[in-house]
Design an enzyme around this catalytic site. Structure first.
Site, PDB file in Angstrom:
ATOM      1  N   ASN B 130      57.322  26.818  81.443  1.00 58.67           N
ATOM      2  CA  ASN B 130      57.240  25.379  80.702  1.00 58.67           C
ATOM      3  C   ASN B 130      57.186  25.531  79.158  1.00 58.67           C
ATOM      4  OD1 ASN B 130      56.693  22.751  80.102  1.00 58.67           O
ATOM      5  ND2 ASN B 130      54.704  22.643  80.967  1.00 58.67           N
ATOM      6  N   CYS B 133      56.815  21.024  77.464  1.00 60.56           N
ATOM      7  CA  CYS B 133      55.632  19.962  77.862  1.00 60.56           C
ATOM      8  C   CYS B 133      55.641  19.119  76.266  1.00 60.56           C
ATOM      9  CB  CYS B 133      54.340  20.493  78.165  1.00 60.56           C
ATOM     10  SG  CYS B 133      52.946  19.022  78.191  1.00 60.56           S
ATOM     11  N   GLY B 221      59.477   9.171  86.068  1.00 59.12           N
ATOM     12  CA  GLY B 221      59.976   8.047  87.198  1.00 59.12           C
ATOM     13  C   GLY B 221      61.274   7.610  87.078  1.00 59.12           C
TER      14      GLY B 221
HETATM   15  C1  LIG Z   1      51.053  13.314  85.313  1.00 55.85           C
HETATM   16  C2  LIG Z   1      52.097  14.346  85.290  1.00 55.85           C
HETATM   17  C3  LIG Z   1      51.685  15.677  84.934  1.00 55.85           C
HETATM   18  C4  LIG Z   1      52.683  16.905  84.578  1.00 55.85           C
HETATM   19  N1  LIG Z   1      52.453  17.987  84.279  1.00 55.85           N
HETATM   20  C5  LIG Z   1      53.286  18.798  84.166  1.00 55.85           C
HETATM   21  C6  LIG Z   1      52.894  20.305  83.860  1.00 55.85           C
HETATM   22  O1  LIG Z   1      51.834  20.536  83.814  1.00 55.85           O
HETATM   23  N2  LIG Z   1      53.849  21.123  83.625  1.00 55.85           N
HETATM   24  C7  LIG Z   1      55.187  20.832  83.863  1.00 55.85           C
HETATM   25  O2  LIG Z   1      56.353  21.560  83.504  1.00 55.85           O
HETATM   26  N3  LIG Z   1      55.596  19.505  83.966  1.00 55.85           N
HETATM   27  C8  LIG Z   1      54.917  18.685  84.250  1.00 55.85           C
HETATM   28  N4  LIG Z   1      55.257  17.156  84.478  1.00 55.85           N
HETATM   29  C9  LIG Z   1      56.705  16.937  84.707  1.00 55.85           C
HETATM   30  C10 LIG Z   1      56.999  16.729  86.068  1.00 55.85           C
HETATM   31  O3  LIG Z   1      56.817  18.045  86.699  1.00 55.85           O
HETATM   32  C11 LIG Z   1      58.501  16.427  86.224  1.00 55.85           C
HETATM   33  O4  LIG Z   1      59.380  17.576  85.602  1.00 55.85           O
HETATM   34  C12 LIG Z   1      58.710  15.072  85.418  1.00 55.85           C
HETATM   35  O5  LIG Z   1      57.629  14.139  85.923  1.00 55.85           O
HETATM   36  C13 LIG Z   1      59.835  14.543  85.964  1.00 55.85           C
HETATM   37  O6  LIG Z   1      60.102  14.209  87.359  1.00 55.85           O
HETATM   38  P1  LIG Z   1      59.644  12.794  88.041  1.00 55.85           P
HETATM   39  O7  LIG Z   1      60.138  11.596  87.423  1.00 55.85           O
HETATM   40  O8  LIG Z   1      60.010  12.914  89.455  1.00 55.85           O
HETATM   41  O9  LIG Z   1      58.003  12.604  87.908  1.00 55.85           O
HETATM   42  C14 LIG Z   1      54.208  16.333  84.688  1.00 55.85           C
HETATM   43  C15 LIG Z   1      54.541  14.900  85.104  1.00 55.85           C
HETATM   44  C16 LIG Z   1      53.407  13.908  85.311  1.00 55.85           C
HETATM   45  C17 LIG Z   1      54.040  12.384  85.736  1.00 55.85           C
END
Ligand SMILES: Cc1cc2nc3c(=O)[nH]c(=O)nc-3n(C[C@H](O)[C@H](O)[C@H](O)COP(=O)(O)O)c2cc1C
Ligand SMILES: Cc1cc2nc3c(=O)[nH]c(=O)nc-3n(C[C@H](O)[C@H](O)[C@H](O)COP(=O)(O)OP(=O)(O)OC[C@H]3O[C@@H](n4cnc5c(N)ncnc54)[C@H](O)[C@@H]3O)c2cc1C
Ligand code: FES
Lengths: 316, 310
Positions: B130, B133, B221
Site C-alpha cells: 500500500n 493510502c 464506491g
Molecule cells: C473504510 C475503508 C478502508 C480502507 N482501508 C484500506 C487499507 O487499509 N489499505 C488499502 O490499501 N486500501 C484501503 N481501502 C481502499 C480499498 O481497498 C479500495 O481500494 C477502494 O475502496 C476502492 O474500491 P471500492 O470502491 O470497491 O471500495 C479502504 C477503503 C475503505 C472504504
C-alpha cells in the site's frame, strides 16, 4: 455459512412493515414482522443491540410531506445502510418456529429517515442484524436507573420492558430528557403523584420523570440534573444499582460523572457513524481507556454500542 | 447439455478459483465475513493494512456518505504485526481461500519488516504493497507518487517476499499513472492493483467545518468506477500487457457487470470494497452472476475477457 441460522447469530433477511405511525412532528413508530430467518436471529436479541436497514431503494414521501428544512437535501442518494436500535422485541412462538415482531422509534433527520416516512403496511425492507452487544444485567441487580436523552430512548424502553418481563424483582425508574417537549419520542400524561410521566413506561409499571432544557415539560434543565436530584434524595446502594444511559454524547459524559459521584456503575450506549455495522471498516471507533494514560479504539458496532462509562473517553 | 464454465484465473503465479477478491480495509481480517458467506468461494481476500506496530487510527468521524460513494479516513488502524501473527493467522488458516496481506508503513524498513515476518507463514499467499493510502500524514502515498521511490520500495520489499508474489497498489492521484506503474514493474512487482481511493472533502454547511475529523478522506464506491475503468485500460495497454503483468482492478464494483467491465478493460482479477458494507455477501453473489453472464455469452473461460476491449 459456517454458523447456520440460529439464535445468537446475525444475518441479512427481510421484514414486513406492519405499521408506521407518526407520534409527533418528525417522530415515527415503525412496527416490523421479521421473516422466518430473521425471527430465528432475533429470538434472543437483547436491549441495546441494534440493526441496520437498507433504505436506498425507498421512494421519497410526497413533496408536501417533506419537512421544509429537508426539502433541499431530500434528493441526495443513499448508499449505506442506517443503524437503528429497537424499542421492543416480541417473540411469538408458533409451530413453524418463532415469529418476531419488533418496534423502531425514529426521528426524521435526513435523506434516509425521510424515505422511511414512505413505508406503509405490507412494504418489505431489508434488514441486517441483530448487531453489537446489549446492556448487561447482572443477577445481583436490584435497581435500574434509566437515563434517556432525545432519540436515545428506544433501547431504554426496550430495557424497561425486558426487565419487567425477565427480572420482575428489579426496581426500575426512568428519566427522559430532550431539548423541548416536541423532541420527546414519547406520550406524556399526568401521573398520580409525580406530575408528568411517560405513558410508554407507565404501562410497564415503571415510574418516570421528564426533563426539558427549555422547561416546556417537566423538570427545567438537563435530564442528568433531574436524575442527580433523585439520586441525592434516594441514595441507592452502589452494590446492586446500575445506571443505564443512552443519548447524545455530552449527556452520556454527564451520566458518567453522575455515576462516579454516587459510586454507581454505569453502562452507556454510544452512537457513531457506521459504514458496515459488522466490524469490517473500522469507521465507528470509540476511545477506551486501557490504563492510567493509555487508550485504544474499540468498535462501536462490534465491541459496543454499550460500554462501561468509566472506560469511555467521551468526545465533546 | 450444460457446459462447465471455468471462472479460474492465473494471477501473479497463483491460481485463483475465480477473479473476485475482497478489498483491503473492507473485509476486516477475513473472519467477520464468514458469518455472511462461504469465504472459501472467493477468489481471495486482501487483509487490511498491517503495520509493524499497532496503529490506533484517526479520531471520529472517520466516514461520511456522499452521492454514490463514501469518504473514509480510518488512518490505517490495525492491531500491528505481532498481534496479527498470533491472533489472526490461525483464523486465516481456516478460511479456505487465498489470503493476501496489505502492508503499510512510514519507512521502507516498516514494509520490509512486515513482509519478511509474514513471508514465512503458510496461510499467506502474497502481499499487496500500500503506497497509496491518502489518510496518513507520513509514508504511504508519498512513496506512491514518485517513480524513483516506487522503484526503491518495490525492489526492497520484493526481496523480502521470498517466493510469494508482490502486488503494488497504485494511487490514481498522479499526472501519469503509467510512469508509476512502469517503475513498479521494472522493480519487480508481480501485479499492479488499481485504484485506491481519491482524496476528497465534505463540508458541513451548518458549521462550515469538514465533516471528517481528518478533514479529508478517500472517496470510494460507485462514484469512482468510470475513472477506475479508464485507468485500468490505460495501464493495461501501456504497461501491463507489454510486460505480461496482471492487473487487480477495483473501485466501485457492485455487480457482475461491473466485474466484466473491469476485465474487458484489462483486469485479470478484481476487488470489491465499499459494496460489501451494504450487502455483506456481495462478492459471492457477484461470482454466481459472473457464471450467468458467461453462460449467456457462451464464454467457456472467463480469462478470455481480460483486455478484450475493442
Ligand atoms: C473504510 C475503508 C478502508 C480502507 N482501508 C484500506 C487499507 O487499509 N489499505 C488499502 O490499501 N486500501 C484501503 N481501502 C481502499 C480499498 O481497498 C479500495 O481500494 C477502494 O475502496 C476502492 O474500491 P471500492 O470502491 O470497491 O471500495 C479502504 C477503503 C475503505 C472504504
Ligand atoms: C447504534 C445506533 C443506534 C441508533 N438508533 C436510532 C434509533 O433508534 N432511532 C433513530 O431515529 N435514530 C437512531 N440512530 C441514528 C440514525 O442511524 C441516524 O439518525 C440516521 O442514520 C440518519 O440518516 P439520514 O440519512 O436520515 O440522515 P443523515 O443526513 O445521514 O444524518 C442526519 C444528521 O444526523 C447525524 N448523524 C447521522 N448518523 C449519525 C450517527 N450514527 N451518530 C451520530 N450522528 C449521526 C448527522 O451528522 C446529520 O447531522 C442510531 C444510530 C446508531 C449508531
Ligand atoms: S461500522 Fe464498520 S466497523 Fe463498525
Amino acid at each position: 455459512m459456517k454458523n447456520g441460522v440460529n439464535a445468537g447469530h446475525k444475518g441479512v433477511f427481510t421484514a414486513e412493515v406492519l405499521s408506521n405511525q407518526q407520534i409527533r412532528e418528525n417522530y415515527y413508530r415503525l412496527n416490523l414482522r421479521l421473516d422466518a430467518i430473521g425471527s430465528r436471529y432475533f429470538q434472543s436479541a437483547v436491549p441495546g443491540q441494534f440493526l441496520e436497514l437498507d433504505l436506498s431503494e425507498l421512494p421519497l414521501p410526497p413533496e408536501e410531506k417533506i419537512p421544509p428544512a429537508l426539502r433541499d437535501s431530500a434528493h441526495r442518494h443513499i448508499l449505506l445502510r442506517r443503524p437503528f436500535s429497537f424499542s421492543d422485541v416480541i417473540v411469538l412462538p408458533s409451530h413453524e418456529g418463532p415469529c418476531v415482531k419488533l418496534e423502531i422509534l425514529y426521528c426524521v433527520l435526513g435523506p434516509a429517515t425521510l424515505r422511511m416516512m414512505s413505508l406503509t403496511s405490507g412494504t418489505v425492507v431489508n434488514v441486517l442484524g441483530p448487531l453489537g452487544n446489549g446492556f448487561t444485567i447482572p443477577k445481583t441487580l436490584k435497581r435500574a436507573i434509566l437515563i434517556a436523552g432525545g432519540m436515545g430512548a428506544p433501547p431504554l424502553l426496550h430495557l424497561g420492558g425486558y426487565l419487567k418481563r425477565h427480572f420482575s424483582e428489579v426496581q426500575t425508574v426512568c428519566f427522559a430528557g430532550a431539548r423541548s417537549c416536541e423532541d420527546l419520542p414519547f406520550t406524556l400524561k399526568i401521573g398520580n403523584i409525580t406530575g408528568l410521566v411517560l405513558e410508554e413506561f407507565d404501562v410497564l409499571g415503571i415510574p418516570s420523570r421528564v426533563a426539558t432544557d427549555d422547561g416546556s415539560a417537566g423538570f427545567k434543565g438537563f435530564v442528568t440534573e433531574c436524575a442527580g436530584q433523585w439520586l441525592s434524595d434516594n441514595r441507592p446502594h452502589p452494590k446492586d444499582t446500575i445506571l443505564y444511559a443512552c443519548g447524545p454524547e455530552p449527556m452520556l459524559a454527564e451520566a458518567a460523572k453522575l455515576a462516579e459521584a454516587f459510586d454507581l456503575s454505569c453502562q452507556v450506549s454510544m452512537e457513531r457513524r457506521m459504514a458496515c455495522g459488522i466490524g469490517l471498516c473500522q469507521s465507528c471507533a470509540v476511545e477506551i481507556k486501557t490504563g492510567a494514560t493509555q487508550t485504544e479504539y474499540k468498535l462501536c458496532c462490534k465491541d459496543g454500542p454499550v460500554f462501561d462509562s468509566r472506560k469511555v473517553v467521551f468526545q465533546r | 447439455m450444460e457446459q462447465t464454465i471455468d471462472l479460474s484465473v492465473d494471477f501473479a503465479g497463483l491460481k485463483l478459483s475465480n477473479p473476485v477478491l475482497t478489498a483491503s480495509g473492507t473485509c476486516g481480517y477475513g473472519d467477520e465475513l464468514a458469518e455472511f458467506m462461504d469465504v472459501s468461494k472467493l477468489g481471495g481476500v486482501i487483509i487490511k493494512s498491517i503495520t509493524p506496530a499497532p496503529r490506533k487510527g484517526n479520531p471520529t468521524p472517520r466516514i461520511v456518505e456522499t452521492d454514490a460513494g463514501m469518504l473514509n479516513a480510518i488512518g490505517l488502524a490495525n492491531i500491528g504485526l505481532e498481534r496479527f501473527v498470533h491472533e489472526k493467522i490461525p483464523i486465516l488458516e481456516q478460511l479456505g481461500t487465498v489470503v493476501f496481506v496489505n502492508v503499510a508503513g512510514q519507512m521502507i524498513d516498516d514494509y520490509v519488516q512486515v513482509v519478511r515476518r509474514l513471508s514465512q507463514e503458510r496461510a499467506i499467499a502474497g502481499f499487496e504493497l500500500n503506497i497509496s493510502c491518502p489518510n496518513v500524514k507520513q509514508g504511504s502515498i508519498s512513496f506512491g507518487t514518485d517513480p524513483s521511490q516506487i522503484r526503491q520500495i518495490t525492489g526492497q520489499v520484493k526481496a523480502a517476499c521470498g517466493a510469494k508474489p508482490l502486488i503494488v497498489k497504485l494511487t490514481p492521484q498522479v499526472t501519469d499513472i503509467c510512469v508509476l506503474a512502469r517503475a513498479a514493474v521494472e522493480a519487480g512487482a508481480d501485479a499492479l492493483s488499481l485504484v485506491n481511493t481519491f482524496t476528497a472533502m465534505v463540508i458541513d454547511i451548518e458549521n462550515r467545518r469538514p465533516v471528517l475529523a481528518n478533514r479529508t478522506g478517500g472517496l470510494s464506491g460507485p462514484a469512482i468506477k468510470p475513472i477506475a475503468i479508464y485507468l485500468v485500460s490505460k495501464v493495461y495497454q501501456d504497461v501491463a500487457k507489454p510486460a505480461g503483468i496482471p492487473i487487480l482492478g477495483g473501485g466501485g464494483i457492485r455487480t457482475a457487470s461491473d466485474v466484466v467491465e473491469f476485465m474487458i478493460a484489462g483486469a485479470t482479477a478484481v476487488t470489491i470494497g465499499t459494496a460489501t458494507f451494504v450487502q455483506p455477501d456481495t462478492a459471492t453473489r457477484v461470482i454466481d452472476n459472473l457464471r450467468n453472464y458467461c453462460e449467456r455469452k457462451g464464454i467457456r473461460s472467463i480469462r478470455q475477457l481480460t483486455g478484450s476491449l475493442q
